[in-house]
Design an enzyme around this catalytic site. Structure first.
Site, short mmCIF file in Angstrom:
data_model
loop_
_atom_site.label_atom_id
_atom_site.label_comp_id
_atom_site.label_asym_id
_atom_site.label_seq_id
_atom_site.Cartn_x
_atom_site.Cartn_y
_atom_site.Cartn_z
N LYS A 167 51.81 21.41 25.30
CA LYS A 167 51.22 20.33 24.49
C LYS A 167 50.27 19.46 25.33
CE LYS A 167 53.23 21.39 20.58
NZ LYS A 167 52.43 21.86 19.43
N ASN A 193 48.31 24.11 14.06
CA ASN A 193 49.65 23.53 13.93
C ASN A 193 50.77 24.47 14.38
OD1 ASN A 193 51.82 21.78 12.39
ND2 ASN A 193 52.02 23.86 11.60
N SER A 247 53.60 27.82 6.81
CA SER A 247 54.62 28.33 5.90
C SER A 247 55.77 27.36 5.70
CB SER A 247 55.15 29.68 6.40
OG SER A 247 55.68 29.54 7.70
N TYR A 280 57.36 23.54 26.69
CA TYR A 280 56.76 22.91 25.50
C TYR A 280 55.84 21.75 25.88
CZ TYR A 280 56.75 20.72 20.83
OH TYR A 280 56.39 20.17 19.63
N ILE A 292 59.92 14.47 14.08
CA ILE A 292 59.65 14.59 12.64
C ILE A 292 60.72 15.48 12.02
CG2 ILE A 292 57.91 15.23 10.89
CD1 ILE A 292 56.91 13.02 12.87
N ALA A 306 54.37 21.25 28.72
CA ALA A 306 53.18 21.77 29.41
C ALA A 306 52.18 22.33 28.40
CB ALA A 306 53.59 22.86 30.41
N VAL A 325 48.97 33.90 15.84
CA VAL A 325 47.90 33.17 16.55
C VAL A 325 47.90 33.43 18.05
CG1 VAL A 325 47.71 31.33 14.82
CG2 VAL A 325 49.24 31.02 16.80
N GLY A 362 50.33 28.22 10.98
CA GLY A 362 51.75 27.89 10.88
C GLY A 362 52.05 26.97 9.71
P1 NAP Z 1 58.60 24.60 12.23
O1 NAP Z 1 59.21 24.00 11.02
O2 NAP Z 1 59.44 25.35 13.19
O3 NAP Z 1 57.37 25.53 11.76
C1 NAP Z 1 56.62 26.23 12.69
C2 NAP Z 1 55.48 26.94 12.01
O4 NAP Z 1 54.74 27.66 13.02
C3 NAP Z 1 55.97 27.97 11.00
O5 NAP Z 1 55.16 27.90 9.85
C4 NAP Z 1 55.77 29.30 11.71
O6 NAP Z 1 55.41 30.33 10.83
C5 NAP Z 1 54.54 28.98 12.58
N1 NAP Z 1 54.42 29.92 13.70
C6 NAP Z 1 55.27 30.12 14.74
N2 NAP Z 1 54.79 31.07 15.55
C7 NAP Z 1 53.60 31.49 15.02
C8 NAP Z 1 52.63 32.44 15.41
N3 NAP Z 1 52.77 33.17 16.51
N4 NAP Z 1 51.53 32.59 14.63
C9 NAP Z 1 51.37 31.87 13.49
N5 NAP Z 1 52.27 30.94 13.08
C10 NAP Z 1 53.37 30.77 13.83
O7 NAP Z 1 57.85 23.50 13.12
P2 NAP Z 1 57.32 22.02 12.77
O8 NAP Z 1 58.36 21.08 13.16
O9 NAP Z 1 56.75 21.99 11.40
O10 NAP Z 1 56.16 21.91 13.85
C11 NAP Z 1 54.79 22.14 13.55
C12 NAP Z 1 53.94 21.73 14.73
O11 NAP Z 1 54.19 20.35 15.03
C13 NAP Z 1 54.26 22.49 16.01
O12 NAP Z 1 53.08 22.70 16.76
C14 NAP Z 1 55.18 21.55 16.76
O13 NAP Z 1 55.15 21.77 18.15
C15 NAP Z 1 54.58 20.22 16.38
N6 NAP Z 1 55.49 19.10 16.54
C16 NAP Z 1 56.63 19.02 15.80
C17 NAP Z 1 57.48 17.93 15.98
C18 NAP Z 1 58.75 17.74 15.18
O14 NAP Z 1 59.48 16.79 15.46
N7 NAP Z 1 59.03 18.56 14.20
C19 NAP Z 1 57.17 16.96 16.92
C20 NAP Z 1 56.01 17.07 17.67
C21 NAP Z 1 55.17 18.15 17.44
P3 NAP Z 1 56.33 31.64 10.55
O15 NAP Z 1 57.70 31.16 10.20
O16 NAP Z 1 55.60 32.30 9.43
O17 NAP Z 1 56.32 32.43 11.82
#
Ligand code: NAP
Length: 246
Positions: free
Chosen positions: A158, A89, A13, A154, A187, A156, A63, A11
């Site tokens: 994590k 990620n 991108s 979500y 974030i 659950a 994934v 993930g």
């Molecule tokens: P985001 O901007 O929505 O990006 C999510 C990424 O996951 C994208 O690159 C997407 O790729 C990829 N993805 C989704 N489904 C996928 C799949 N089936 N196979 C492969 N890749 C997949 O999210 P983010 O905020 O950067 O979050 C990244 C991680 O941090 C996540 O695990 C999230 O739960 C965690 N997190 C985020 C926050 C926050 O505040 N942002 C807080 C706590 C934890 P495509 O677009 O190519 O599908």
């Protein structure tokens, strides 16, 4: 710091994954930028890394699929002979109160977030065991540590990642493999952009630092855990959350 290391970031991108990929590359790693839907964005991340003097390729794979991740990892191992760093990620949210949460929304969050993390570890562990070395970093969330209303699926997933991390740390430590989790708070990414202003304000009021975190602040923590500086750290959950879960 990571010269000669091969790193797979799922993930990558956009958002946190993109920043992790860039930060690992900046520190010398060869990075595989995994994506699912956003092929062009993933290729842009590769171009940005190359423009910065780093090395990377993009690789599309869902994934949540056991067989697709098996194929991806087999192909990467065949090509690069090793994978030193795995960052799980990839993740999604489908928020709703439990009374309104559909079975489909529960299942798809668990499939991508938790099963996706299992899939990559399951397929990479054989190679890392052979190498007798490796760093696995799973991106959890403060929601999995504290719980969060509206995020039963979500939180659950994590919390499951945290259990998986600790179990993998115990199983793989005898072969010199470190397994840790990073639990970000709020974030600034597309995932949190969709929250209403009222929800954002409410969130900020619960953060001791009184601000959302930057993707770089998570990425630098991941680089630390991927480096030899963290060689004696395993099975830990490092919260990068402005103090939310202390
Ligand atoms: P985001 O901007 O929505 O990006 C999510 C990424 O996951 C994208 O690159 C997407 O790729 C990829 N993805 C989704 N489904 C996928 C799949 N089936 N196979 C492969 N890749 C997949 O999210 P983010 O905020 O950067 O979050 C990244 C991680 O941090 C996540 O695990 C999230 O739960 C965690 N997190 C985020 C926050 C926050 O505040 N942002 C807080 C706590 C934890 P495509 O677009 O190519 O599908």
């Amino acid at each position: 710091m990571l010269k000669g290391k091969v790193a797979l970031v799922t993930g990558a991108s956009r958002g946190i994954g993109r920043e992790i990929a860039k930060e690992l590359a900046k520190n010398g790693a060869f990075v595989i930028v995994n994506y699912h839907g956003s092929k062009e964005k993933a290729q842009n991340v590769v171009e940005e890394i190359k423009a910065d003097g780093g090395e990377a390729i993009s690789y599309g794979c869902n994934v949540a699929s056991f067989s697709e991740t098996e194929h991806m990892i087999a192909e990467l191992v065949k090509t690069y002979q090793r994978i030193d760093i795995l960052v799980n990620n990839a993740g999604i949210t489908r928020d709703n109160l439990i009374m309104k949460m559909s079975e489909e929304d529960f299942d798809c969050v668990l499939e991508i977030n938790l099963k996706g993390t299992f899939n990559t570890i399951r397929h990479i562990s054989r190679q890392m065991l052979k190498q007798r070395a490796g760093k696995i970093i799973n991106i959890a969330s403060v929601s999995g540590v504290l719980g969060n209303a509206g995020q039963a699926n979500y939180a659950a997933s994590k919390a499951g990642i945290i259990g998986l991390t600790k179990t993998m740390a115990r199983e793989l430590a005898p072969r010199g493999i470190n397994v840790n989790a990073v639990a970000p708070g709020f974030i600034k990414t597309e995932m949190t952009d969709i929250l209403s202003d009222a929800v954002k304000e409410q969130a900020v009021s619960q953060i001791p630092f009184k601000r959302f975190g930057e993707t770089k602040e998570v990425a630098q923590t991941v680089v630390f855990l991927a480096s030899d500086a963290a060689s004696y750290i395993t099975g830990q959950v490092l919260c990068v959350d402005g103090g939310m879960a202390m």
